[in-house]
Scaffold this motif. Structure first.
Motif, PDB file in Angstrom:
ATOM      1  N   ALA A   1       4.854  14.755  -5.838  1.00  0.00           N
ATOM      2  CA  ALA A   1       4.329  13.499  -5.297  1.00  0.00           C
ATOM      3  C   ALA A   1       3.534  12.803  -6.394  1.00  0.00           C
ATOM      4  O   ALA A   1       2.759  13.449  -7.108  1.00  0.00           O
ATOM      5  CB  ALA A   1       3.447  13.770  -4.092  1.00  0.00           C
ATOM      6  N   LYS A   2       3.745  11.491  -6.542  1.00  0.00           N
ATOM      7  CA  LYS A   2       3.027  10.759  -7.581  1.00  0.00           C
ATOM      8  C   LYS A   2       3.069   9.262  -7.288  1.00  0.00           C
ATOM      9  O   LYS A   2       3.916   8.784  -6.503  1.00  0.00           O
ATOM     10  CB  LYS A   2       3.638  11.031  -8.950  1.00  0.00           C
ATOM     11  CG  LYS A   2       5.115  10.677  -9.096  1.00  0.00           C
ATOM     12  CD  LYS A   2       5.620  11.150 -10.472  1.00  0.00           C
ATOM     13  CE  LYS A   2       7.104  10.925 -10.637  1.00  0.00           C
ATOM     14  NZ  LYS A   2       7.594  11.427 -11.943  1.00  0.00           N
ATOM     15  N   PRO A   3       2.185   8.494  -7.899  1.00  0.00           N
ATOM     16  CA  PRO A   3       2.278   7.035  -7.779  1.00  0.00           C
ATOM     17  C   PRO A   3       3.570   6.548  -8.440  1.00  0.00           C
ATOM     18  O   PRO A   3       3.998   7.116  -9.454  1.00  0.00           O
ATOM     19  CB  PRO A   3       1.049   6.530  -8.539  1.00  0.00           C
ATOM     20  CG  PRO A   3       0.132   7.706  -8.663  1.00  0.00           C
ATOM     21  CD  PRO A   3       1.024   8.908  -8.702  1.00  0.00           C
ATOM     22  N   PRO A   4       4.199   5.504  -7.915  1.00  0.00           N
ATOM     23  CA  PRO A   4       5.435   5.006  -8.523  1.00  0.00           C
ATOM     24  C   PRO A   4       5.248   4.449  -9.934  1.00  0.00           C
ATOM     25  O   PRO A   4       6.198   4.454 -10.723  1.00  0.00           O
ATOM     26  CB  PRO A   4       5.889   3.894  -7.558  1.00  0.00           C
ATOM     27  CG  PRO A   4       5.233   4.230  -6.263  1.00  0.00           C
ATOM     28  CD  PRO A   4       3.914   4.833  -6.631  1.00  0.00           C
ATOM     29  N   ALA A   5       4.047   3.977 -10.243  1.00  0.00           N
ATOM     30  CA  ALA A   5       3.820   3.392 -11.572  1.00  0.00           C
ATOM     31  C   ALA A   5       2.397   3.708 -12.008  1.00  0.00           C
ATOM     32  O   ALA A   5       1.452   3.097 -11.519  1.00  0.00           O
ATOM     33  CB  ALA A   5       4.053   1.885 -11.541  1.00  0.00           C
ATOM     34  N   GLU A   6       2.256   4.674 -12.906  1.00  0.00           N
ATOM     35  CA  GLU A   6       0.962   5.015 -13.487  1.00  0.00           C
ATOM     36  C   GLU A   6       1.201   5.697 -14.824  1.00  0.00           C
ATOM     37  O   GLU A   6       2.344   5.907 -15.234  1.00  0.00           O
ATOM     38  CB  GLU A   6       0.137   5.909 -12.567  1.00  0.00           C
ATOM     39  CG  GLU A   6      -0.851   5.142 -11.683  1.00  0.00           C
ATOM     40  CD  GLU A   6      -1.867   4.316 -12.466  1.00  0.00           C
ATOM     41  OE1 GLU A   6      -2.084   4.584 -13.667  1.00  0.00           O
ATOM     42  OE2 GLU A   6      -2.433   3.380 -11.885  1.00  0.00           O
ATOM     43  N   ALA A   7       0.105   6.068 -15.483  1.00  0.00           N
ATOM     44  CA  ALA A   7       0.174   6.751 -16.769  1.00  0.00           C
ATOM     45  C   ALA A   7      -0.730   7.977 -16.724  1.00  0.00           C
ATOM     46  O   ALA A   7      -1.339   8.282 -15.700  1.00  0.00           O
ATOM     47  CB  ALA A   7      -0.249   5.805 -17.892  1.00  0.00           C
ATOM     48  N   ILE A   8      -0.825   8.689 -17.835  1.00  0.00           N
ATOM     49  CA  ILE A   8      -1.668   9.859 -18.082  1.00  0.00           C
ATOM     50  C   ILE A   8      -1.553  10.929 -16.991  1.00  0.00           C
ATOM     51  O   ILE A   8      -2.508  11.656 -16.728  1.00  0.00           O
ATOM     52  CB  ILE A   8      -3.147   9.484 -18.321  1.00  0.00           C
ATOM     53  CG1 ILE A   8      -3.799   8.830 -17.100  1.00  0.00           C
ATOM     54  CG2 ILE A   8      -3.290   8.608 -19.531  1.00  0.00           C
ATOM     55  CD1 ILE A   8      -5.302   8.645 -17.244  1.00  0.00           C
TER      56      ILE A   8
ATOM     57  N   PHE B   1      -0.128  12.415   0.281  1.00  0.00           N
ATOM     58  CA  PHE B   1       0.151  11.033   0.666  1.00  0.00           C
ATOM     59  C   PHE B   1      -1.133  10.314   1.066  1.00  0.00           C
ATOM     60  O   PHE B   1      -1.353   9.153   0.685  1.00  0.00           O
ATOM     61  CB  PHE B   1       1.160  10.983   1.809  1.00  0.00           C
ATOM     62  CG  PHE B   1       1.422   9.582   2.305  1.00  0.00           C
ATOM     63  CD1 PHE B   1       2.305   8.763   1.632  1.00  0.00           C
ATOM     64  CD2 PHE B   1       0.742   9.081   3.407  1.00  0.00           C
ATOM     65  CE1 PHE B   1       2.524   7.452   2.067  1.00  0.00           C
ATOM     66  CE2 PHE B   1       0.958   7.782   3.853  1.00  0.00           C
ATOM     67  CZ  PHE B   1       1.848   6.966   3.172  1.00  0.00           C
ATOM     68  N   GLN B   2      -1.961  10.982   1.842  1.00  0.00           N
ATOM     69  CA  GLN B   2      -3.204  10.343   2.291  1.00  0.00           C
ATOM     70  C   GLN B   2      -4.075   9.947   1.115  1.00  0.00           C
ATOM     71  O   GLN B   2      -4.717   8.885   1.122  1.00  0.00           O
ATOM     72  CB  GLN B   2      -3.953  11.293   3.231  1.00  0.00           C
ATOM     73  CG  GLN B   2      -3.280  11.460   4.580  1.00  0.00           C
ATOM     74  CD  GLN B   2      -3.925  12.545   5.434  1.00  0.00           C
ATOM     75  OE1 GLN B   2      -4.684  13.385   4.938  1.00  0.00           O
ATOM     76  NE2 GLN B   2      -3.636  12.533   6.733  1.00  0.00           N
ATOM     77  N   GLU B   3      -4.102  10.788   0.103  1.00  0.00           N
ATOM     78  CA  GLU B   3      -4.910  10.469  -1.071  1.00  0.00           C
ATOM     79  C   GLU B   3      -4.263   9.367  -1.911  1.00  0.00           C
ATOM     80  O   GLU B   3      -4.906   8.374  -2.262  1.00  0.00           O
ATOM     81  CB  GLU B   3      -5.112  11.718  -1.923  1.00  0.00           C
ATOM     82  CG  GLU B   3      -5.910  11.446  -3.187  1.00  0.00           C
ATOM     83  CD  GLU B   3      -6.063  12.681  -4.059  1.00  0.00           C
ATOM     84  OE1 GLU B   3      -6.342  12.510  -5.259  1.00  0.00           O
ATOM     85  OE2 GLU B   3      -5.901  13.808  -3.542  1.00  0.00           O
ATOM     86  N   LEU B   4      -2.983   9.529  -2.245  1.00  0.00           N
ATOM     87  CA  LEU B   4      -2.332   8.588  -3.156  1.00  0.00           C
ATOM     88  C   LEU B   4      -2.129   7.219  -2.529  1.00  0.00           C
ATOM     89  O   LEU B   4      -2.129   6.201  -3.228  1.00  0.00           O
ATOM     90  CB  LEU B   4      -1.000   9.166  -3.626  1.00  0.00           C
ATOM     91  CG  LEU B   4      -1.087  10.411  -4.502  1.00  0.00           C
ATOM     92  CD1 LEU B   4       0.308  10.931  -4.828  1.00  0.00           C
ATOM     93  CD2 LEU B   4      -1.860  10.125  -5.789  1.00  0.00           C
ATOM     94  N   SER B   5      -1.934   7.163  -1.223  1.00  0.00           N
ATOM     95  CA  SER B   5      -1.709   5.870  -0.574  1.00  0.00           C
ATOM     96  C   SER B   5      -2.966   5.009  -0.562  1.00  0.00           C
ATOM     97  O   SER B   5      -2.893   3.798  -0.296  1.00  0.00           O
ATOM     98  CB  SER B   5      -1.203   6.078   0.857  1.00  0.00           C
ATOM     99  OG  SER B   5      -2.171   6.739   1.644  1.00  0.00           O
ATOM    100  N   GLN B   6      -4.117   5.619  -0.875  1.00  0.00           N
ATOM    101  CA  GLN B   6      -5.353   4.851  -0.965  1.00  0.00           C
ATOM    102  C   GLN B   6      -5.526   4.176  -2.322  1.00  0.00           C
ATOM    103  O   GLN B   6      -6.419   3.347  -2.504  1.00  0.00           O
ATOM    104  CB  GLN B   6      -6.548   5.771  -0.707  1.00  0.00           C
ATOM    105  CG  GLN B   6      -6.544   6.437   0.666  1.00  0.00           C
ATOM    106  CD  GLN B   6      -6.437   5.432   1.793  1.00  0.00           C
ATOM    107  OE1 GLN B   6      -7.222   4.479   1.860  1.00  0.00           O
ATOM    108  NE2 GLN B   6      -5.472   5.633   2.676  1.00  0.00           N
ATOM    109  N   VAL B   7      -4.676   4.536  -3.270  1.00  0.00           N
ATOM    110  CA  VAL B   7      -4.769   3.951  -4.613  1.00  0.00           C
ATOM    111  C   VAL B   7      -4.132   2.564  -4.574  1.00  0.00           C
ATOM    112  O   VAL B   7      -2.915   2.431  -4.524  1.00  0.00           O
ATOM    113  CB  VAL B   7      -4.069   4.842  -5.653  1.00  0.00           C
ATOM    114  CG1 VAL B   7      -4.125   4.192  -7.033  1.00  0.00           C
ATOM    115  CG2 VAL B   7      -4.712   6.224  -5.682  1.00  0.00           C
ATOM    116  N   ARG B   8      -4.944   1.537  -4.584  1.00  0.00           N
ATOM    117  CA  ARG B   8      -4.446   0.168  -4.454  1.00  0.00           C
ATOM    118  C   ARG B   8      -4.631  -0.659  -5.719  1.00  0.00           C
ATOM    119  O   ARG B   8      -4.411  -1.868  -5.708  1.00  0.00           O
ATOM    120  CB  ARG B   8      -5.137  -0.529  -3.273  1.00  0.00           C
ATOM    121  CG  ARG B   8      -4.780   0.109  -1.920  1.00  0.00           C
ATOM    122  CD  ARG B   8      -3.273   0.206  -1.756  1.00  0.00           C
ATOM    123  NE  ARG B   8      -2.869   0.906  -0.558  1.00  0.00           N
ATOM    124  CZ  ARG B   8      -2.368   0.312   0.527  1.00  0.00           C
ATOM    125  NH1 ARG B   8      -2.212  -0.996   0.535  1.00  0.00           N
ATOM    126  NH2 ARG B   8      -2.021   1.033   1.565  1.00  0.00           N
TER     127      ARG B   8
END
Length: 456
Positions: free
Chosen positions: A168-175, A192-199
């Motif tokens: 599981a990962k954000p669709p577009a990020e680095a590092i 999902f609960q954690e990553l879906s909060q990354v806006r």
């Protein structure tokens, strides 16, 4: 790091604009080398404090490594164009580019608008948005099954479709930000609960909150460092990718070059070239991560930029070609004389991570580490820094680097030097070894970790 064997005299009298920049020693070194060969460099940045972390800009290594710093909104292509355009829309620079994952698309768009050399912006965006790369590759055997999810009620179906374990990962990020393995529906739901909060991204760009899920593939991971010139992809070689492993996938070291049997190497290069062709990437550097599985090579990511974490130093010391300088040659319309690529010796780097959170009080062991034969100690943290601990490469506080006649011998020396380093921190009034903070802000350095650049 040795001086590149090849001559970069084609930089003389030329000017390039760089939209943001990667941090730490190899990239500052690249700036200095390019300027030594006559290249004038403009750095376009939206926030100088992202580099300085509260320190004075004038004492930062980047300040002395470029000819001009222009403060501009580097998320706005029109604003960037306005800073590098003269009367009648004439470009004031010979090239415009970026090695920052968060700005490579904008740089490609701006270069195209100015009529300057550069990759197709659509190709860069396809590489950067990881599910678009999966879609572009289609049903080839080196792709990985995936699904992008927007809602929690999609998770059970995704689990049935992809199976466990999965990534599981954000669709577009680095590092490696947010990347983790999940083995159960409960772990998937938590991720999902954690990553879906990354806006927003680590550089402030808006994010949807979607999460990319991929079938986990077991195997040794490597990266392939390339330079594509007019649609032809030249390979510098293969780099090892040492990882801490489950549950997060954080890099802790690299060696170069990785020897492979001819048939296996040819298959790997074919996969990488086919991947770049599939997305229409015909111009520029790329750092493609691939896993060797029981059923063959599988593409993890394609990053349309030079590699980080001192990997450019590995390549330069072994091949005599600097991926950084070659990429800038391409950006100003010159063709770097890359081939034939000849490997001489080997090199290794160890990424240094502190053990506990706190404010850095001092670093012990630098003298002993520096005394290890052939080793450079390259640290980018200093007294008073809030050393971060996040499950990604931003927690890295420096490197031990070694080059020599053999990559494994170089790795042993780099490891030995790293063992001497001790980060003493102050936390809640006590002094402890280590560093790092559980919930850092978005100022962690992309690809090469938080902290100031080029300190040794």
């Amino acid at each position: 790091m040795t001086t590149p064997l090849a001559d970069y005299a084609m930089f003389a009298g030329r000017r390039i604009a760089i939209v943001e920049h990667m941090q730490n020693h190899p990239f500052v070194l690249g700036l200095r080398q390019a300027r030594e060969h006559g290249l004038e460099i403009w750095l376009l940045t939206g926030d100088r404090s992202w580099y300085t972390h509260g320190h004075d800009w004038d004492t930062h290594p980047l300040a002395a490594a470029v000819d001009r710093v222009i403060d501009v909104d580097t998320t706005d292509v029109e604003a960037v164009l306005a800073t590098v355009t003269g009367p009648g829309g004439r470009p004031l620079v010979d090239g415009l580019t970026s090695f920052s994952d968060y700005h490579t698309v904008l740089a490609a768009q701006a270069a195209r608008r100015l009529g300057l050399p550069g990759p197709d912006p659509a190709a860069v965006e396809t590489a950067n948005v990881k599910d678009r790369l999966r879609v572009a590759l289609g049903d080839v055997p080196y792709n990985i099954p995936h699904r992008r999810v927007s809602r929690a009620d999609e998770l059970a179906e995704a689990a049935r479709e992809l199976g466990f374990p999965m990534i599981a990962k954000p669709p577009a990020e680095a590092i490696s930000y947010g990347v983790r393995r999940v083995d159960t529906l409960a772990e998937l739901t938590e991720a999902f609960q954690e990553l879906s909060q990354v806006r927003q991204s680590l550089r402030g760009q808006p994010r949807s909150g979607d999460v990319l899920l991929e079938t986990y593939v077991e195997g040794e991971e490597v990266s392939v460092e390339t330079m594509t010139v007019d649609g032809r992809t030249h390979v510098f070689g293969v780099t090892s990718k040492d990882l801490f492993g489950d549950p997060a996938y954080i890099e802790c070291g690299h060696t170069f070059p990785v020897p492979l049997p001819d048939e296996e190497r040819d298959a790997l290069y074919s996969v990488v070239r086919a991947t770049l062709a599939a997305i229409g990437y015909r111009h520029g550097p790329c750092h493609t991560e691939v896993r060797r599985t029981k059923t063959g090579w599988r593409v993890i990511e394609a990053n349309p930029r030079t590699p980080s974490s001192c990997m450019t130093m590995l390549v330069t010391d072994v091949t005599g070609r600097s991926p950084i300088l070659d990429a800038w040659l391409l950006a100003i319309g010159e063709t770097p004389p890359i081939e034939p690529v000849v490997h001489r010796g080997g090199a290794a780097v160890r990424m240094i991570y502190p053990e506990r959170r706190g404010t850095l009080k001092r670093i012990d062991g630098i003298e002993a580490a520096s005394a290890v034969p052939g080793v450079q100690v390259l640290l980018h943290a200093e007294k008073g820094d809030k050393l971060l601990q996040r499950m990604d490469n931003s927690a890295c506080v420096g490197f031990t680097y070694c080059s020599g006649p053999d990559r494994l011998a170089a790795r042993e020396l780099a490891d030995r030097a790293a063992g001497f380093l001790d980060f003493v921190v102050e936390e809640d009034g006590a002094v402890e070894d280590g560093a790092v903070e559980d919930e850092p802000d978005a100022s962690g350095g992309e690809a090469e970790g938080a902290g100031r650049d080029g300190r040794s």
